[in-house]
Motif scaffolding. Sequence first.
Motif, mmCIF file in Angstrom:
data_model
loop_
_atom_site.group_PDB
_atom_site.id
_atom_site.type_symbol
_atom_site.label_atom_id
_atom_site.label_comp_id
_atom_site.label_asym_id
_atom_site.label_seq_id
_atom_site.Cartn_x
_atom_site.Cartn_y
_atom_site.Cartn_z
ATOM 1 N N VAL A 97 54.993 44.245 33.744
ATOM 2 C CA VAL A 97 56.140 44.236 32.825
ATOM 3 C C VAL A 97 56.719 42.834 32.781
ATOM 4 N N GLY A 98 57.202 42.438 31.620
ATOM 5 C CA GLY A 98 57.721 41.091 31.429
ATOM 6 C C GLY A 98 56.850 40.336 30.455
ATOM 7 N N SER A 99 57.474 39.545 29.585
ATOM 8 C CA SER A 99 56.753 38.884 28.503
ATOM 9 C C SER A 99 55.805 37.796 28.990
ATOM 10 N N LYS A 100 56.047 37.229 30.182
ATOM 11 C CA LYS A 100 55.198 36.148 30.681
ATOM 12 C C LYS A 100 54.625 36.441 32.064
ATOM 13 N N MET A 101 54.650 37.678 32.465
ATOM 14 C CA MET A 101 54.228 38.049 33.816
ATOM 15 C C MET A 101 52.708 38.161 33.901
ATOM 16 N N THR A 102 52.160 37.790 35.050
ATOM 17 C CA THR A 102 50.748 37.993 35.341
ATOM 18 C C THR A 102 50.618 38.979 36.499
ATOM 19 N N GLY A 103 49.390 39.373 36.810
ATOM 20 C CA GLY A 103 49.178 40.340 37.881
ATOM 21 C C GLY A 103 49.188 39.735 39.272
ATOM 22 N N ASP A 104 49.052 38.409 39.380
ATOM 23 C CA ASP A 104 48.927 37.782 40.696
ATOM 24 C C ASP A 104 50.067 38.116 41.657
ATOM 25 N N PRO A 105 51.339 38.085 41.232
ATOM 26 C CA PRO A 105 52.411 38.424 42.180
ATOM 27 C C PRO A 105 52.370 39.868 42.665
ATOM 28 N N PHE A 106 51.644 40.728 41.948
ATOM 29 C CA PHE A 106 51.605 42.151 42.291
ATOM 30 C C PHE A 106 50.334 42.549 43.031
ATOM 31 N N LEU A 107 49.519 41.579 43.429
ATOM 32 C CA LEU A 107 48.276 41.921 44.114
ATOM 33 C C LEU A 107 48.498 42.713 45.405
ATOM 34 N N PRO A 108 49.526 42.427 46.233
ATOM 35 C CA PRO A 108 49.752 43.279 47.417
ATOM 36 C C PRO A 108 50.012 44.734 47.044
ATOM 37 N N GLN A 109 50.842 44.962 46.007
ATOM 38 C CA GLN A 109 51.094 46.340 45.566
ATOM 39 C C GLN A 109 49.837 46.963 44.977
ATOM 40 N N ASN A 137 52.205 45.769 29.816
ATOM 41 C CA ASN A 137 51.310 45.003 28.961
ATOM 42 C C ASN A 137 50.539 43.973 29.785
ATOM 43 N N ILE A 138 49.445 43.498 29.218
ATOM 44 C CA ILE A 138 48.665 42.404 29.800
ATOM 45 C C ILE A 138 48.934 41.194 28.908
ATOM 46 N N THR A 139 49.655 40.225 29.421
ATOM 47 C CA THR A 139 50.270 39.173 28.618
ATOM 48 C C THR A 139 49.314 38.023 28.297
ATOM 49 N N ARG A 140 49.826 37.113 27.465
ATOM 50 C CA ARG A 140 49.088 35.886 27.157
ATOM 51 C C ARG A 140 48.808 35.100 28.428
ATOM 52 N N GLU A 141 49.811 35.022 29.303
ATOM 53 C CA GLU A 141 49.635 34.298 30.556
ATOM 54 C C GLU A 141 48.572 34.957 31.434
ATOM 55 N N ALA A 142 48.536 36.303 31.421
ATOM 56 C CA ALA A 142 47.510 37.006 32.188
ATOM 57 C C ALA A 142 46.117 36.710 31.636
ATOM 58 N N CYS A 143 45.995 36.634 30.316
ATOM 59 C CA CYS A 143 44.701 36.291 29.705
ATOM 60 C C CYS A 143 44.285 34.877 30.082
ATOM 61 N N ALA A 144 45.254 33.971 30.100
ATOM 62 C CA ALA A 144 44.942 32.598 30.526
ATOM 63 C C ALA A 144 44.464 32.591 31.973
ATOM 64 N N GLY A 145 45.063 33.456 32.816
ATOM 65 C CA GLY A 145 44.631 33.561 34.204
ATOM 66 C C GLY A 145 43.210 34.089 34.321
ATOM 67 N N ILE A 146 42.846 35.055 33.459
ATOM 68 C CA ILE A 146 41.484 35.575 33.451
ATOM 69 C C ILE A 146 40.492 34.461 33.125
ATOM 70 N N LEU A 147 40.799 33.683 32.097
ATOM 71 C CA LEU A 147 39.909 32.600 31.700
ATOM 72 C C LEU A 147 39.789 31.557 32.809
ATOM 73 N N ARG A 148 40.898 31.264 33.454
ATOM 74 C CA ARG A 148 40.870 30.256 34.519
ATOM 75 C C ARG A 148 40.023 30.729 35.698
ATOM 76 N N LYS A 149 40.210 31.978 36.107
ATOM 77 C CA LYS A 149 39.461 32.496 37.262
ATOM 78 C C LYS A 149 37.966 32.555 36.979
ATOM 79 N N LEU A 150 37.607 32.897 35.760
ATOM 80 C CA LEU A 150 36.185 33.007 35.445
ATOM 81 C C LEU A 150 35.534 31.654 35.198
ATOM 82 N N SER A 151 36.338 30.611 35.066
ATOM 83 C CA SER A 151 35.775 29.267 34.930
ATOM 84 C C SER A 151 35.429 28.661 36.286
ATOM 85 N N LEU A 152 35.877 29.297 37.374
ATOM 86 C CA LEU A 152 35.592 28.802 38.718
ATOM 87 C C LEU A 152 34.153 29.138 39.120
#
Length: 401
Positions: A97-109, A137-152
């Motif tokens: 939840v949140g317009s710019k939130m990603t999943g990374d802060p919620f990985l422990p949960q 929702n899965i935000t724009r920032e979350a999509c950017a995170g997906i692209l970044r992780k898969l570029s590694l």
Amino acid sequence: MRRTFALHIMQFHQLIHQSPGLEQLRQLAAADRLPHANLIVSPAGTGGLPAALAVANLLLCEDRQGTEGDTSCGRCRACRKTSTTVHPDLHFAFPTVGSKMTGDPFLPQWREALKESPYQEANDWLQRIGAENKQGNITREACAGILRKLSLKIFEGKYKIMLVWLPEHLGNEGNRLLKMIEEPPERTIFFLVSERVDLILTTILSRCRLTKLNAPTDVELATALQARGIPAPAATAAARLAAGNYNLALSLADSDTADSHGPRLLDWTRACYQGSPSQLIAWTDEFAKLGRETQKHFIRYCLHFWREFLLLSVTGNQHNGVRLPAEELASATKLLPLVDHDQLAGITGILSECAEHVERNANPKILFLDAGLRIHHLLRTRLTSGAPTPADTAQSAAARA
């Protein structure tokens, strides 16, 4: 208290059922021929997420077992890491939840949620992270995170895996992932696990291999519940109501009053038919003392009972395929002369309204007293309109029910 799993479900033998579609994925993964973009579709709570986790575990396992290499060992370094979802080549994206939130802060949960119930539904997850009534929702920032992780580069395993749970929450932001889904880096695998394929962008659908997973049968659900220490009668009753949803079946089986839903419904039906204010008030007062979750389960049971009643009525009182216990089946049979299809539609409509209002924390005394009076009016309609069923015969049948 919800019963929890001892470990994350990461291996095929830990799944509560084996869908034919899953077997295809398993064989392709064992042969290292799995397509790079896979869309797994299954109804809520029926096993899409744990199935994807099992396939991912097989792909990453360093010592595959079996004559065809289609079983992960459960012991190697990769299996130990995937069992706690900390493998560096296994990435996740999920609604927040949140317009710019990603999943990374919620990985422990997220890891804790998978440990407790890999068959979780969207609402369970959103309530865990404090969404309340907000839309996930899965935000724009979350999509950017997906692209970044898969570029590694790949860290340890043979593959780099991105598991996107509930891609229907991507919305138009999913267009940002199209090029990556269509032309990912070498040895990159996408798993998109969906409950509502109709809400996914067609541009994403056209780039994925679709696998539909069947829901578990009642027998498979009941067997899985009993394996978790739930007594056979409660497990059977919960499986019958859950219609393949293991997450819901666990909740129903854990309800302290699950076994009393049938008698409670029949008591309410008698009170509604007779229309006695004192009986309706007494029933409503007792019902209002139950918790909100138990009230929701009761409404679900009522809707199940009347759906099975409809099946009984349209099959000419043939009991084959009617999923009701013997005592409640006998009561439903006795109610056949009293309730026609129009009345049944009205009753289920009232119950559906009750379910919606309970979700909104309506006052249960007012809500169910009003519902009882409305159902009384529906049940007596045929008699007051001069229908051929005599009042004394109908009342006698209601009393027997």
